[in-house]
Scaffold this active site. Sequence first.
Site, PDB file in Angstrom:
ATOM      1  CB  THR A  97      65.133 -27.633  26.431  1.00 50.82           C
ATOM      2  OG1 THR A  97      64.781 -26.272  26.181  1.00 50.82           O
ATOM      3  CG2 THR A  97      66.347 -27.670  27.363  1.00 50.82           C
ATOM      4  CE  LYS A 172      65.453 -23.060  27.918  1.00 49.25           C
ATOM      5  NZ  LYS A 172      64.450 -23.796  27.136  1.00 49.25           N
ATOM      6  CE  LYS A 240      62.965 -31.583  29.100  1.00 46.68           C
ATOM      7  NZ  LYS A 240      63.372 -30.728  27.942  1.00 46.68           N
TER       8      LYS A 240
END
Length: 288
Positions: A97, A172, A240
Site C-alpha cells: 500500500t 485500497k 501510514k
Amino acid sequence: MAKLAFLGLGVMGYPMAGHLQSAGHDVTVYNRTAEKARKWAGQHGGGSAPTPREAAAGAAFVMSCVGNDDDLRSVCLGEDGAFAGMEKGAIFVDHTTVSAAVTRELAGAARAAGLGYVDAPISGGQAGAENGQLSVMCGGDQDDFDRAAPVIGAYAKICRRLGDVGAGQITKMCNQIAIAGLVQGLSESLAFAQKAGLDIGEVVEVISQGAAGSWQMANRHETMAAGEFDHGFAVDWMRKDLAICLAAGDEIGALLPVTALVDQFYKEVQSMGGGRWDTSSLIARLVK
C-alpha cells in the site's frame, strides 16, 4: 507454472510467497533481513537471493510487499533493484500500500525498461494471507493484468482490475477510509454498551443480525472488549495508509472529515504505547 520472485517477507509477504511455491511456481525470495529469506527457502523449498536484482533475474513475474514508498523504490530502482534484473516483457506486481504518485513513477520507469507493471494492494490481513483469501485490487494495462491474475490467484479470493495504473491504490484507499470509520463506530458502540452495564456479547448477538452487522463486529468484538489487540494490521501502518488517503483527498478535492478525525484518534492510541496494536484498539481510548 512460472519462475517468480517475491520481494518482502513480512507478515503478509511470507505466507503469500509460500502459496506461490505451493502452487508449483519456482519462487526466489528477497528480504532486507537475509536470514528471514533463508528461513523461508528452507521451509518452502524455494530459493533466496541477496539483492532484488538477483532474485528477479529470469523471473516472468516479480511480486513485492514491502513497507512504504521509499521501501518500494529501494527494491525497484538502482543497480541492485529488481528492474535492473528483469527481462523485457516481465511483469512487476506490487502488493504494497503506497501512494498513487510513487505507483505512477515506478510504472513509468518499468515501461521505459520494457516491463509491465500492476499495482495490486491487498486487504484481508495476516489471516487472509495465511489462508490464501486476500482481496486484491489492481490497476494496470489489461494485458498485464490478464497475465498476472492467474498467478495472484494463489493467494486471492478475489482479484479485480479497477482501471489503469494507480487504480488499485485508489481502491485500497477507499478500503482504508471505510474501515477507519467502521472501527470507530464499533468502538463507540461497544464502549457505550459497557458503560450502560449491558453484556457486550448479548448486545452484539442481537445487533449483528441487523443493519449494524459487519466482519469487524463478528470477529473483533470479544477481543476489543477484553482489551486484546494483537490480531492483525498495526496502528502504525494504518496511520501510514490514512496519511496517503488524506493527501490524495486533498489532491482530488475529496472531503474526508471522518477519516481525518479517526487518524487523530489513532495518533492518541500511539501515544498510549499502542503503535503495534491492531486497528481495533480504537476502543482503548474510550474505556481507559
